[in-house]
Design a protein around this motif. Structure first.
Motif, PDB file in Angstrom:
ATOM      1  N   VAL A   6      45.443  39.728  17.711  1.00  0.00           N
ATOM      2  CA  VAL A   6      44.684  40.972  17.560  1.00  0.00           C
ATOM      3  C   VAL A   6      45.184  41.715  16.320  1.00  0.00           C
ATOM      4  O   VAL A   6      46.383  41.931  16.150  1.00  0.00           O
ATOM      5  CB  VAL A   6      44.865  41.883  18.799  1.00  0.00           C
ATOM      6  CG1 VAL A   6      44.051  43.172  18.638  1.00  0.00           C
ATOM      7  CG2 VAL A   6      44.455  41.152  20.071  1.00  0.00           C
ATOM      8  N   ARG A  36      34.283  40.826  23.080  1.00  0.00           N
ATOM      9  CA  ARG A  36      33.629  39.576  22.659  1.00  0.00           C
ATOM     10  C   ARG A  36      32.862  38.979  23.824  1.00  0.00           C
ATOM     11  O   ARG A  36      33.191  39.225  24.975  1.00  0.00           O
ATOM     12  CB  ARG A  36      34.675  38.569  22.173  1.00  0.00           C
ATOM     13  CG  ARG A  36      35.016  38.610  20.697  1.00  0.00           C
ATOM     14  CD  ARG A  36      35.472  39.952  20.229  1.00  0.00           C
ATOM     15  NE  ARG A  36      35.875  39.945  18.824  1.00  0.00           N
ATOM     16  CZ  ARG A  36      36.436  40.982  18.230  1.00  0.00           C
ATOM     17  NH1 ARG A  36      36.647  42.097  18.895  1.00  0.00           N
ATOM     18  NH2 ARG A  36      36.767  40.930  16.955  1.00  0.00           N
ATOM     19  N   PHE A  63      40.460  46.706  18.643  1.00  0.00           N
ATOM     20  CA  PHE A  63      39.779  45.558  19.230  1.00  0.00           C
ATOM     21  C   PHE A  63      38.407  45.308  18.617  1.00  0.00           C
ATOM     22  O   PHE A  63      37.839  44.237  18.792  1.00  0.00           O
ATOM     23  CB  PHE A  63      39.666  45.706  20.747  1.00  0.00           C
ATOM     24  CG  PHE A  63      40.922  45.323  21.484  1.00  0.00           C
ATOM     25  CD1 PHE A  63      41.298  43.995  21.587  1.00  0.00           C
ATOM     26  CD2 PHE A  63      41.739  46.285  22.063  1.00  0.00           C
ATOM     27  CE1 PHE A  63      42.460  43.626  22.261  1.00  0.00           C
ATOM     28  CE2 PHE A  63      42.898  45.930  22.735  1.00  0.00           C
ATOM     29  CZ  PHE A  63      43.264  44.599  22.836  1.00  0.00           C
ATOM     30  N   THR A  89      38.404  42.576  24.758  1.00  0.00           N
ATOM     31  CA  THR A  89      38.312  42.305  23.321  1.00  0.00           C
ATOM     32  C   THR A  89      36.932  42.607  22.753  1.00  0.00           C
ATOM     33  O   THR A  89      36.748  42.575  21.534  1.00  0.00           O
ATOM     34  CB  THR A  89      38.664  40.832  23.012  1.00  0.00           C
ATOM     35  OG1 THR A  89      37.757  39.966  23.730  1.00  0.00           O
ATOM     36  CG2 THR A  89      40.096  40.512  23.424  1.00  0.00           C
ATOM     37  N   PHE A 100      45.768  34.467  21.722  1.00  0.00           N
ATOM     38  CA  PHE A 100      44.787  35.182  20.890  1.00  0.00           C
ATOM     39  C   PHE A 100      45.522  36.221  20.055  1.00  0.00           C
ATOM     40  O   PHE A 100      46.439  36.889  20.554  1.00  0.00           O
ATOM     41  CB  PHE A 100      43.740  35.877  21.768  1.00  0.00           C
ATOM     42  CG  PHE A 100      43.029  34.945  22.712  1.00  0.00           C
ATOM     43  CD1 PHE A 100      41.856  34.319  22.344  1.00  0.00           C
ATOM     44  CD2 PHE A 100      43.550  34.684  23.976  1.00  0.00           C
ATOM     45  CE1 PHE A 100      41.205  33.444  23.208  1.00  0.00           C
ATOM     46  CE2 PHE A 100      42.907  33.820  24.851  1.00  0.00           C
ATOM     47  CZ  PHE A 100      41.727  33.195  24.462  1.00  0.00           C
ATOM     48  N   LEU A 119      39.155  39.301  29.787  1.00  0.00           N
ATOM     49  CA  LEU A 119      39.621  39.159  28.403  1.00  0.00           C
ATOM     50  C   LEU A 119      38.475  39.379  27.420  1.00  0.00           C
ATOM     51  O   LEU A 119      38.640  40.052  26.393  1.00  0.00           O
ATOM     52  CB  LEU A 119      40.244  37.776  28.195  1.00  0.00           C
ATOM     53  CG  LEU A 119      41.735  37.650  28.521  1.00  0.00           C
ATOM     54  CD1 LEU A 119      42.127  36.184  28.667  1.00  0.00           C
ATOM     55  CD2 LEU A 119      42.585  38.316  27.460  1.00  0.00           C
ATOM     56  N   ASN A 120      37.316  38.832  27.746  1.00  0.00           N
ATOM     57  CA  ASN A 120      36.140  39.038  26.895  1.00  0.00           C
ATOM     58  C   ASN A 120      35.771  40.515  26.832  1.00  0.00           C
ATOM     59  O   ASN A 120      35.422  41.039  25.767  1.00  0.00           O
ATOM     60  CB  ASN A 120      34.955  38.224  27.418  1.00  0.00           C
ATOM     61  CG  ASN A 120      35.119  36.731  27.194  1.00  0.00           C
ATOM     62  OD1 ASN A 120      35.820  36.304  26.285  1.00  0.00           O
ATOM     63  ND2 ASN A 120      34.469  35.936  28.019  1.00  0.00           N
ATOM     64  N   VAL A 150      39.946  39.717  16.268  1.00  0.00           N
ATOM     65  CA  VAL A 150      40.520  39.117  17.480  1.00  0.00           C
ATOM     66  C   VAL A 150      40.175  37.640  17.416  1.00  0.00           C
ATOM     67  O   VAL A 150      39.011  37.268  17.507  1.00  0.00           O
ATOM     68  CB  VAL A 150      39.956  39.732  18.777  1.00  0.00           C
ATOM     69  CG1 VAL A 150      40.626  39.090  19.986  1.00  0.00           C
ATOM     70  CG2 VAL A 150      40.139  41.235  18.811  1.00  0.00           C
ATOM     71  N   ARG A 186      42.313  48.697  28.110  1.00  0.00           N
ATOM     72  CA  ARG A 186      42.479  48.370  26.693  1.00  0.00           C
ATOM     73  C   ARG A 186      43.554  49.284  26.074  1.00  0.00           C
ATOM     74  O   ARG A 186      44.427  48.833  25.343  1.00  0.00           O
ATOM     75  CB  ARG A 186      41.148  48.545  25.985  1.00  0.00           C
ATOM     76  CG  ARG A 186      41.065  47.953  24.608  1.00  0.00           C
ATOM     77  CD  ARG A 186      39.700  48.276  24.016  1.00  0.00           C
ATOM     78  NE  ARG A 186      38.636  47.446  24.568  1.00  0.00           N
ATOM     79  CZ  ARG A 186      37.397  47.868  24.776  1.00  0.00           C
ATOM     80  NH1 ARG A 186      37.052  49.109  24.518  1.00  0.00           N
ATOM     81  NH2 ARG A 186      36.495  47.035  25.258  1.00  0.00           N
TER      82      ARG A 186
END
Length: 217
Positions: free
Chosen positions: A85, A64, A20, A62, A83, A58-59, A24, A208
């Protein structure tokens, strides 16, 4: 045996963190199944009531800040957002439309239901769905409806409690116990309950790793 399992879990956490931290990317939004990419890699889907904290989770997963845009208007996600990966792509994350938002027009709600159901039934590469539940509220009837839909479509799913930092530990324990009790009644529900906070990072590394394991990579 327990030491071996723990070592395997730690290795999965390490691999997930590494994967991750690489590529991504948002790929596309699909208002209908025909717009989905070719089913060439595993997919992990995310669903939940509007305003459950799906974008934030989700942020966090990942790593982000804004790959999944959190909206102040619940119910904004009305399409399947995809998305990718890994480079090359190892698997995809699918952000499904939020459900149960009272202000959404009935016609829009029906469109969401149809899209979700056809995706769940027709996507062979869907390995697992993560169903998000707000820790502050626990399971609501719309969540139970979703669980029944997942059972009917024979899609294995994990239940993930979100916003665990927003309530007291004793209240969280009670919600977790009640949720786990209900999960046990659903054949497609994965037995492990995940408790997370996107804001505090609670349970994110473990979730994750679970996503990586579910993708089978």
């Amino acid at each position: 045996m327990e030491a071996h399992e723990e070592a395997e879990r730690e290795e999965l956490v390490r691999r997930a963190s590494k994967l991750f931290s690489g590529r991504v990317d948002f790929l596309l939004s699909a208002p209908q199944l025909k717009f989905l990419p070719e089913p060439t890699v595993p997919e992990i889907a995310f669903c939940g009531r509007s305003n459950v904290g799906k974008s934030s989770l989700l942020n966090a997963i990942t790593g982000r800040k804004a790959i999944a845009r959190a909206s102040v208007t619940p119910g904004r996600t009305q399409e399947l957002n995809i998305f990718e990966v890994g480079d090359p792509t190892v698997f995809r994350l699918v952000d499904m439309p939020g459900y149960g938002y009272a202000k959404a027009p009935l016609k829009v709600v029906e469109q969401w239901k149809k899209l979700i159901k056809t995706y769940l039934r027709g996507r062979q590469v869907l390995h697992r769905t993560l169903m998000l539940v707000d820790s502050r509220h626990g399971l609501k009837e719309v969540d139970r409806d979703m669980m029944r839909m997942l059972d009917e479509t024979a899609v294995s799913y994990r239940v993930v409690l979100t916003k665990a930092d927003k309530i007291k530990a004793s209240a969280l324990d009670a919600v977790a116990a009640k949720t786990a009790e209900e999960m046990a009644k659903h054949p497609a529900a994965f037995p492990e309950l995940h408790i997370t906070s996107a804001e505090k990072g609670m349970g994110i590394a473990e979730l994750r790793a679970a996503v990586l394991g579910d993708a089978g990579v």
